[in-house]
Scaffold this motif. Structure first.
Motif, PDB file in Angstrom:
ATOM      1  N   SER B 107      -0.683  -0.886 -14.351  1.00  0.00           N
ATOM      2  CA  SER B 107      -0.614  -1.127 -13.242  1.00  0.00           C
ATOM      3  C   SER B 107       0.851  -1.530 -12.613  1.00  0.00           C
ATOM      4  O   SER B 107       0.685  -1.888 -11.368  1.00  0.00           O
ATOM      5  N   ARG B 110       3.614   0.824 -12.168  1.00  0.00           N
ATOM      6  CA  ARG B 110       3.830   2.054 -11.126  1.00  0.00           C
ATOM      7  C   ARG B 110       3.084   1.837  -9.620  1.00  0.00           C
ATOM      8  O   ARG B 110       3.320   1.977  -8.687  1.00  0.00           O
ATOM      9  N   GLU B 111       2.350   0.075  -9.646  1.00  0.00           N
ATOM     10  CA  GLU B 111       1.816  -0.028  -8.358  1.00  0.00           C
ATOM     11  C   GLU B 111       2.172  -1.175  -8.108  1.00  0.00           C
ATOM     12  O   GLU B 111       2.544  -1.626  -6.811  1.00  0.00           O
ATOM     13  N   LEU B 115       4.906  -2.188  -5.052  1.00  0.00           N
ATOM     14  CA  LEU B 115       3.940  -2.868  -4.032  1.00  0.00           C
ATOM     15  C   LEU B 115       3.797  -4.397  -3.129  1.00  0.00           C
ATOM     16  O   LEU B 115       4.909  -4.748  -2.335  1.00  0.00           O
ATOM     17  N   GLY B 214       7.643   3.874  -9.640  1.00  0.00           N
ATOM     18  CA  GLY B 214       8.043   2.347  -9.180  1.00  0.00           C
ATOM     19  C   GLY B 214       8.884   2.692  -8.596  1.00  0.00           C
ATOM     20  O   GLY B 214       8.681   2.114  -7.604  1.00  0.00           O
ATOM     21  N   LYS B 217       9.500   5.249  -5.188  1.00  0.00           N
ATOM     22  CA  LYS B 217       8.336   4.706  -3.938  1.00  0.00           C
ATOM     23  C   LYS B 217       9.452   3.568  -3.587  1.00  0.00           C
ATOM     24  O   LYS B 217       8.826   3.748  -2.055  1.00  0.00           O
ATOM     25  N   ASP B 262       2.172   4.439  -0.088  1.00  0.00           N
ATOM     26  CA  ASP B 262       1.719   4.297  -1.068  1.00  0.00           C
ATOM     27  C   ASP B 262       0.581   5.139  -1.837  1.00  0.00           C
ATOM     28  O   ASP B 262       0.865   6.230  -2.973  1.00  0.00           O
ATOM     29  N   ALA B 266       1.014   8.253  -4.605  1.00  0.00           N
ATOM     30  CA  ALA B 266       0.602   8.106  -5.848  1.00  0.00           C
ATOM     31  C   ALA B 266      -0.421   9.923  -5.913  1.00  0.00           C
ATOM     32  O   ALA B 266      -0.504  10.395  -6.868  1.00  0.00           O
TER      33      ALA B 266
END
Lengths: 278, 271
Positions: B107, B110-111, B115, B214, B217, B262, B266
Motif C-alpha cells: 500500500s 503502490r498507493e 497519492l 507508483g 502514476k 489514481d 489502478a
C-alpha cells in the motif's frame, strides 16, 4: 492604399485600415483607419470606453481583428508566422500602464530580459546596456531593487527603460502619466520627447490627459465610441469647429439624447410594452 | 434567443447544463492544447531560437521538489505508521499480525506514497503556479511577455511542467522510503521484528513493477497538476478576488483529478 502615398512623404511605420473589433457581442472599434509616420509622436486620445486601449492592443498584435488590417513596419500582422512575429516584436517596445514589471525579478533583470532571451551578449555587456537605459530614464543605481520597492513614477520609468532596451523602432506607451503627480508626469513627457529626438523613435502614446497630449504630440487621434473623430496636429485640434471635440477639450460631458423608453427600461429592468421584440 | 429560453425554468435548467458542458469541454480542450504546446516548445524551442531555459527548470525544481521535502517526509512517515497501526490491529483478528509487512509494502509503494505526494505538490506548487500566472495576467505581465517576443508557455509553463515531471516521481520515491522506514520502526517496537528482517521481507515482497506502478502514476499526477493549475491561472478575471478563486479551483480540481486518475490507473494496470 500605401501606393497612394507620395514619395516625398516619410514612410508610414503603422498603417491601420478599416479595423473592426468585437469584445464578445459588443463592437469596440467600428472601422478605424490610421497612419503613423516614422519619427512622429502620435497621441491617441479618447474617454473611457472609446476603444483607445483596444486599438493599442491591436497595434501591439495582442488581439486579432474581426476585419481590417494592421501593418507594422510594412508587415501585415495577420499573415506573419510565429517566428516572423517574434522578430517583428523585437523592433517594438511597450511601456504598459501599470508598468507590468515582472515582480519576481529585480529592475535590472526586468530590463535585461529581452537581451537575455533574444541575444547572445555576455552578461557584462547586458548589465552595461541595462545601466545605460536606466541612466536615460534617470533611474541609475536602482537596478538591484525589486519592483515592489519602487514608487509609481519610478515603475513607469523602469518600464520605459525595459521597453527601449532593444532600441525599438516603435515605442508604445499606455497612459504614461496616469496616476502620477504633475511634476513626475511632466518628467515622463520630457523623457518621451527626448527619446524621439535622440534616436528618432516613432512613439504612440495612449492617454486621456490633455495637457500631456498637447505637450508631446506631433499629431493627435481622437477616438470616440470606436470611431475616429479627428486626426491632425495640436493646432488643428484646438481650432476644430466640431462641438464634440470642443466638449472634449473643455472637459464638458456630452448631453445624451434622452430616450424615455430606454430610460424606463434601464431603471425597472423589465421590458416596456412595444419594446418586447428587442 | 437566449433571452427567450430563460423565461421557462425547465429550459433555463437545460440551458445551464448545456453551458456547463460546453465550458467543461472547452477547458479540456485548453488542457490538451497546453500539453501539446508545451511539448512543442520543449522539442523545437531551440530551433525557434526560444529554448526552454535549464536554469528556469532548476529554479522550479528547487521550489517544487526540494522545498517540499520536509512536509512530504512528515506526511509519508505519519501514513507509514498509521498503516502499521491499522494493519496490526486488523490482522490480530486472524492472529496473523506478522504478515503486516505485506500490506504495508504494497500500500505504501503502490498507493499512498504517490497519492500523498501528489496531493502535497498540488497544494504547494499547483496553487503557487495558478496564483503566479493569475497575478501575472492581471498585472499585464503575460501581455508584456507576448510583446517582448517571449512565448509565455515556453517561458513559464514548460519549466514548471518539466520540473514537476522530474520532482514528483523523485518525491514519491523519497516518500516510499520514508513511509516504509517509519512503518518498519513502528512494527519493530510493536511486534519486535528487527528493522533488517523487516526490510528483507519488504524487498522480497516488492517487485520493480510495484515500484514503477507508483512512480508512473506520480509522473501522470505531475502533468495533471501542472496543466490544471496553468489553465486555471490563465483563465483569471476580476482582480485579487479572481486570483483567490482560480487558486482554490486549481487545487480542488488537481486533487480531484489525481484521485480519479489514481483509481482509473489502478483499475487499468491491474487488469
Amino acid at each position: 492604399m500605401s501606393q497612394a502615398i507620395a514619395p516625398s512623404r516619410p514612410a508610414s511605420v503603422i498603417e491601420v485600415e478599416d479595423l473592426v473589433s468585437y469584445y464578445g457581442p459588443r463592437q469596440i472599434l467600428r472601422g478605424v483607419s490610421l497612419d503613423v509616420i516614422e519619427g512622429e509622436i502620435m497621441v491617441i486620445m479618447g474617454g473611457s470606453g472609446s476603444g483607445k486601449s483596444t486599438l493599442l492592443r491591436h497595434l501591439m498584435a495582442l488581439e486579432r481583428p474581426s476585419s481590417g488590417t494592421v501593418r507594422l513596419l510594412e508587415r501585415d500582422l495577420a499573415t506573419l508566422s510565429v517566428r516572423d512575429m517574434n522578430d517583428l516584436r523585437k523592433k517594438i517596445g511597450v511601456a504598459f500602464q501599470g508598468g507590468a514589471l515582472f515582480s519576481s525579478m529585480t529592475v535590472g533583470e526586468n530590463i535585461m530580459l529581452s537581451l537575455h532571451e533574444h541575444t547572445e551578449l555576455d552578461p557584462t555587456t547586458m548589465r552595461i546596456m541595462a545601466r545605460l537605459k536606466l541612466e536615460v530614464v534617470d533611474l541609475a543605481g536602482f537596478e538591484d531593487l525589486m519592483p515592489s520597492e519602487l514608487s509609481g513614477g519610478m515603475i513607469k520609468r523602469a518600464a520605459m527603460a525595459r521597453a527601449i532596451i532593444m532600441d525599438p523602432k516603435i515605442l508604445f506607451c499606455d497612459e504614461p502619466s496616469a496616476g502620477l503627480d504633475p511634476v513626475v508626469s511632466s518628467a515622463i513627457d520630457d523623457l518621451i520627447l527626448r527619446l524621439r529626438d535622440a534616436v528618432g523613435m516613432t512613439v504612440v502614446v495612449v492617454t486621456h490627459e490633455l495637457e500631456s497630449a498637447f505637450k508631446i504630440a506631433d499629431r493627435i487621434t481622437v477616438l470616440d465610441k470606436g470611431e475616429i473623430l479627428f486626426i491632425g496636429t495640436v493646432e488643428e485640434l484646438r481650432n476644430h469647429p466640431s462641438e464634440r471635440i470642443q466638449n472634449l477639450l473643455n472637459r464638458r460631458a456630452e448631453d445624451e439624447v434622452m430616450d424615455a423608453d430606454a430610460y424606463l427600461r434601464r431603471l425597472t429592468g423589465i421590458e416596456v410594452s412595444g419594446a418586447a421584440s428587442l | 434567443m437566449a433571452e427567450q429560453a430563460t423565461e421557462n425554468p425547465a429550459a433555463r435548467f437545460v440551458e445551464r447544463i448545456g453551458r456547463g458542458a460546453v465550458r467543461g469541454i472547452e477547458e479540456l480542450g485548453a488542457c490538451g492544447m497546453l500539453v501539446f504546446e508545451t511539448v512543442y516548445w520543449i522539442v523545437s524551442g531551440r530551433r525557434m531560437r526560444q529554448p526552454v531555459r535549464i536554469d528556469a527548470i532548476f529554479v522550479q525544481m528547487m521550489e517544487t521538489g526540494i522545498g517540499a521535502i520536509p512536509i512530504v517526509a512528515l506526511m509519508a512517515g505519519t501514513i507509514g505508521v498509521m498503516l502499521a497501526i491499522q494493519g496490526i490491529h486488523t490482522l490480530k483478528i486472524f492472529g496473523a499480525e506478522t504478515q503486516v509487512t505485506v500490506g504495508i509494502a504494497f500500500s505504501v509503494v503502490r498507493e499512498f506514497a504517490p497519492l500523498i505526494t501528489g496531493i502535497i505538490v498540488a497544494g504547494r506548487s499547483g496553487s503557487a503556479l495558478a496564483a503566479r500566472l493569475g497575478t501575472m495576467k492581471i498585472n499585464q505581465e503575460i501581455d508584456a511577455l507576448h510583446v517582448m517576443g517571449i512565448n509565455p508557455v515556453r517561458f513559464l509553463v514548460a519549466p514548471a511542467l518539466v520540473a514537476m515531471m522530474v520532482m514528483v516521481p523523485a518525491l514519491t520515491l523519497f516518500s516510499d522510503l520514508v513511509g516504509l522506514l517509519a512503518a518498519g520502526l513502528y512494527v519493530g517496537v510493536d511486534l519486535g521484528i528487527s528493522l533488517a528482517a523487516y526490510f528483507d521481507r519488504v524487498i522480497e515482497i516488492l517487485s520493480v513493477d510495484d515500484l514503477m506502478h507508483g512512480l508512473g502514476k506520480s509522473a501522470l499526477f505531475a502533468v495533471l497538476i501542472a496543466v490544471v493549475s496553468v489553465v486555471n491561472g490563465a483563465s483569471v478575471s476580476g482582480g485579487a478576488e479572481g486570483v483567490g478563486k482560480v487558486t482554490t479551483r486549481a487545487v480542488v480540481q488537481s486533487i480531484s483529478a489525481i484521485v480519479v486518475t489514481d483509481m482509473i490507473f489502478a483499475f487499468l494496470v491491474t487488469r
